[in-house]
Design a protein around this motif. Structure first.
Motif, PDB file in Angstrom:
ATOM      1  N   PHE A   1     -32.161 110.979  13.464  1.00  0.00           N
ATOM      2  CA  PHE A   1     -32.333 110.950  12.014  1.00  0.00           C
ATOM      3  C   PHE A   1     -32.837 109.567  11.614  1.00  0.00           C
ATOM      4  O   PHE A   1     -32.251 108.550  12.011  1.00  0.00           O
ATOM      5  CB  PHE A   1     -31.018 111.240  11.297  1.00  0.00           C
ATOM      6  N   LEU A   2     -33.897 109.553  10.853  1.00  0.00           N
ATOM      7  CA  LEU A   2     -34.460 108.299  10.346  1.00  0.00           C
ATOM      8  C   LEU A   2     -34.427 108.346   8.829  1.00  0.00           C
ATOM      9  O   LEU A   2     -34.785 109.366   8.229  1.00  0.00           O
ATOM     10  CB  LEU A   2     -35.904 108.131  10.810  1.00  0.00           C
ATOM     11  N   VAL A   3     -33.975 107.250   8.224  1.00  0.00           N
ATOM     12  CA  VAL A   3     -34.017 107.139   6.767  1.00  0.00           C
ATOM     13  C   VAL A   3     -34.999 106.030   6.429  1.00  0.00           C
ATOM     14  O   VAL A   3     -34.891 104.913   6.945  1.00  0.00           O
ATOM     15  CB  VAL A   3     -32.622 106.831   6.193  1.00  0.00           C
ATOM     16  N   LEU A   4     -35.970 106.344   5.603  1.00  0.00           N
ATOM     17  CA  LEU A   4     -36.986 105.359   5.208  1.00  0.00           C
ATOM     18  C   LEU A   4     -37.033 105.275   3.693  1.00  0.00           C
ATOM     19  O   LEU A   4     -36.872 106.291   3.000  1.00  0.00           O
ATOM     20  CB  LEU A   4     -38.360 105.749   5.764  1.00  0.00           C
ATOM     21  N   ILE A   5     -37.235 104.078   3.200  1.00  0.00           N
ATOM     22  CA  ILE A   5     -37.281 103.877   1.751  1.00  0.00           C
ATOM     23  C   ILE A   5     -38.521 103.061   1.396  1.00  0.00           C
ATOM     24  O   ILE A   5     -38.958 102.206   2.177  1.00  0.00           O
ATOM     25  CB  ILE A   5     -35.973 103.197   1.256  1.00  0.00           C
TER      26      ILE A   5
ATOM     27  N   VAL B   1     -39.901 101.233   4.769  1.00  0.00           N
ATOM     28  CA  VAL B   1     -38.991 100.467   5.624  1.00  0.00           C
ATOM     29  C   VAL B   1     -37.936 101.422   6.188  1.00  0.00           C
ATOM     30  O   VAL B   1     -37.263 102.135   5.435  1.00  0.00           O
ATOM     31  CB  VAL B   1     -38.297  99.343   4.813  1.00  0.00           C
ATOM     32  N   SER B   2     -37.843 101.415   7.503  1.00  0.00           N
ATOM     33  CA  SER B   2     -36.810 102.229   8.156  1.00  0.00           C
ATOM     34  C   SER B   2     -35.473 101.510   8.028  1.00  0.00           C
ATOM     35  O   SER B   2     -35.361 100.324   8.317  1.00  0.00           O
ATOM     36  CB  SER B   2     -37.167 102.430   9.632  1.00  0.00           C
ATOM     37  N   VAL B   3     -34.475 102.248   7.583  1.00  0.00           N
ATOM     38  CA  VAL B   3     -33.184 101.627   7.253  1.00  0.00           C
ATOM     39  C   VAL B   3     -32.175 101.925   8.359  1.00  0.00           C
ATOM     40  O   VAL B   3     -32.050 103.076   8.812  1.00  0.00           O
ATOM     41  CB  VAL B   3     -32.654 102.172   5.906  1.00  0.00           C
ATOM     42  N   GLY B   4     -31.461 100.882   8.782  1.00  0.00           N
ATOM     43  CA  GLY B   4     -30.420 101.060   9.788  1.00  0.00           C
ATOM     44  C   GLY B   4     -29.122 100.432   9.330  1.00  0.00           C
ATOM     45  O   GLY B   4     -29.074  99.701   8.334  1.00  0.00           O
ATOM     46  N   ARG B   5     -28.061 100.742  10.037  1.00  0.00           N
ATOM     47  CA  ARG B   5     -26.770 100.128   9.744  1.00  0.00           C
ATOM     48  C   ARG B   5     -26.240  99.553  11.051  1.00  0.00           C
ATOM     49  O   ARG B   5     -26.580 100.051  12.141  1.00  0.00           O
ATOM     50  CB  ARG B   5     -25.808 101.121   9.112  1.00  0.00           C
TER      51      ARG B   5
END
Lengths: 515, 55
Positions: free
Chosen positions: A265-269, A240-244
């Motif tokens: 920059f992509l943060v995925l968890i 899951v790509s995480v956004g704010r």
């Protein structure tokens, strides 16, 4: 002459030249002096009836030492073969002048590094021979229309991306946290001289929007089980790509003075339970309303503040990925996201301890057990131009392929290549992969969610940080648009944009046409 | 090495001054100074040893 020679010697002393160069320079200088002063001698030594032997020896000394110096200088020029097999190709020479740094003993670094070896405190490119060389090559590129030498969109895109990274460094801070400080006038002149030529070449290399859309997905070409997860970007997959809600993710990577400002920059968890479990976990984080920090005044000072142990924790086996993708500037002057992955950092949580004050303090210690305490596997893959252009594994290579690790992100801004006294620290790194992982662990060493800095950067922020962002899933397209919008607000883009208009032949302001 | 060559070059020429070797041509010019050669003959000469030290 004496003053000139002394000034040249002092100036050269601050420039990293190949070993033996200074000695040869002095010998050449000495021989030249003897050559001109010898006729003033009262009783010259004559051989073969009329040959003034002292003058001949002086001339030979000047010629030999000068010739050897020229050979050493020529041999020490970095030979880069990234864009063409000929190191004399203009693109190779331009890349080498910006990326290759040479130590005093002649070792070269940085030729295929994803980011240039430039720091906040770098004098490199701002003054001296590197500055002159960079401007000369950029002007050669402009005057000879160097952009026509290669038509491969991938190579054009990569060179533009590299030049843009240098431009952003140029427009960034040049006040290092450590001595020595740079002279503001020198910095200002260096920046002013380089700004327009760099921008012109960046514009000349611009691809059309269609060409950018068809650039290869090098992550897909690299990904394979047991290395990079092949399903990282799979729609509705386990990641899951995480956004704010208030802007781009990975704030500390974006706010840092190091390179990376022209990237998405992509943060995925990914939780072991799959996509639904991951989304539920993000819900739980958003619903958490307790305090982020605990305070225990009865403890020693260094243990008084620590993260709330009741934060929703993710399970063992959870993976977190930070992906950095290149932005480019297209032929209409717009910032365009691409599928070119520059870097992937992957953390897998193998063990997660309960949070206590002592646990938090231990997570920040550096010793032989630090990786075991962190309970994580740290992996990193970086873009290699040679591998990318050679169609080898998509161009993303693991840390083990490094010959040496240099910290340009979250560093103290000191350029060890510029500092003669810093050469010893360049020579004492045994294991580059270990050094790189130490850089990861330094900010992400706490157990589980406490190292998930996109939520709360506990290690960096301290107890003053009380408002956690409401993290939620974000599509890749939306994450890219957020990154583009963020970039448009930056000062470096504000300075680059007007310089692109002329070379791109844009009649109206390109920013007005940006969605 | 570089510093060594500079230092030794200076030292050798200083010794030349005292020894009288490598002495300059005889001269009546404004910058000529009284120097002796290896035979102890003192005349006004071009200060070539000092010029080489300075170089």
């Amino acid at each position: 002459m004496t003053f000139l020679g002394f000034a040249a010697f002092v100036w050269l002393w601050s420039v990293a030249l190949a070993r033996g160069s200074y000695g040869l320079a002095v010998l050449a200088w000495y021989g030249t002096g003897r050559l001109f002063l010898e006729p003033l001698h009262g009783e010259p030594s004559i051989v073969f009836g009329r040959v003034r032997i002292d003058r001949v020896v002086a001339a030979l000394l000047a010629l030999c030492a000068g010739g050897a110096l020229a050979l050493v200088a020529a041999a020490s020029l970095p030979a880069v073969r990234l864009y063409d097999n000929n190191p004399g190709h203009l693109w190779n020479r331009l890349h080498a002048s910006l990326f290759v740094r040479v130590t005093a003993d002649g070792r070269e670094y940085g030729a295929d590094r994803v980011d240039p070896l430039l720091w906040v405190g770098s004098r490199y490119l701002l003054q001296g021979p590197s500055h002159v060389q960079a401007i000369t090559l950029l002007n050669e590129f402009i005057e000879t229309h160097g952009e026509q030498l290669l038509r491969d969109p991938l190579k054009r895109g990569i060179l533009q991306r590299d030049l843009w990274t240098v431009f952003d460094w140029l427009e960034g801070s040049h006040a290092p946290y450590q001595q020595p400080q740079l002279i503001p006038e020198v910095v200002r002149k260096g920046v002013e001289d380089l700004r327009q030529p760099l921008a012109t070449v960046i514009a000349r290399l611009a691809l059309t929007p269609e060409e950018i859309r068809t650039l290869p997905d090098n992550y897909a070409a690299t990904a394979r089980p047991n290395a990079l997860p092949p399903d990282l970007f799979q729609p509705d997959g386990p990641w899951v790509s995480v956004g704010r809600p208030d802007g781009p993710i990975a704030r500390h990577h974006l706010r840092d003075d190091g390179p990376g400002k022209n990237s998405v920059f992509l943060v995925l968890i990914r939780l072991p339970g799959g996509r639904d479990a991951t989304l539920k976990y993000l819900d739980a984080l958003r619903s958490f309303s307790g305090p982020l920090w605990m305070h225990d005044a009865n403890q020693p000072r260094y243990l008084q503040d620590y993260p709330n142990p009741n934060l929703p924790q993710f399970p063992v086996g959870t993976q977190v990925a930070l992906v950095r993708r290149a932005l480019l500037i297209d032929s209409t002057g717009r910032i365009a996201p691409t599928r070119l992955t520059e870097q992937v950092q992957l953390r897998t949580h193998r063990a997660i301890s309960a949070m206590t004050a002592q646990e938090f303090a231990d997570a920040q210690r550096i010793d032989e057990n630090m990786f075991a305490r962190a309970g994580q596997d740290f992996e990193e893959f970086s873009l290699s131009r040679a591998a990318l252009f050679g169609e080898r594994a998509g161009g993303l290579l693991p840390l083990a392929a490094l010959d040496r690790f240099f910290l340009t992100f979250s560093s103290h801004g000191v350029d060890f290549f510029d500092m003669r006294s810093g050469q010893s620290s360049l020579a004492t790194q045994d294991d580059p992969a270990h050094a790189a992982k130490l850089g990861c662990k330094d900010c992400h060493g706490a157990p589980g969610v406490y190292s998930f800095n996109s939520y709360v950067p506990f290690r960096l922020a301290g107890p003053g940080f009380t408002q956690a962002p409401r993290l939620s899933e974000i599509s890749l397209v939306d994450a890219e648009q957020v990154a583009v919008a963020w970039k448009q607000q930056r000062v470096d883009w504000g300075r680059l944009q007007p310089l692109l208009r002329g070379p791109l032949k844009l009649r109206d302001h390109p920013g007005q046409r940006q969605p | 090495m570089a510093i060594g060559v500079l230092a030794v070059g200076f030292w050798i020429r200083l010794n030349c001054v005292f020894n009288g070797c490598c002495v300059g041509r005889e001269s009546r010019g404004r910058f000529s100074v009284r120097l002796h050669d290896i035979y102890g003959v003192t005349k006004r000469r071009l200060p070539v040893q000092f010029l080489e030290m300075m170089w």
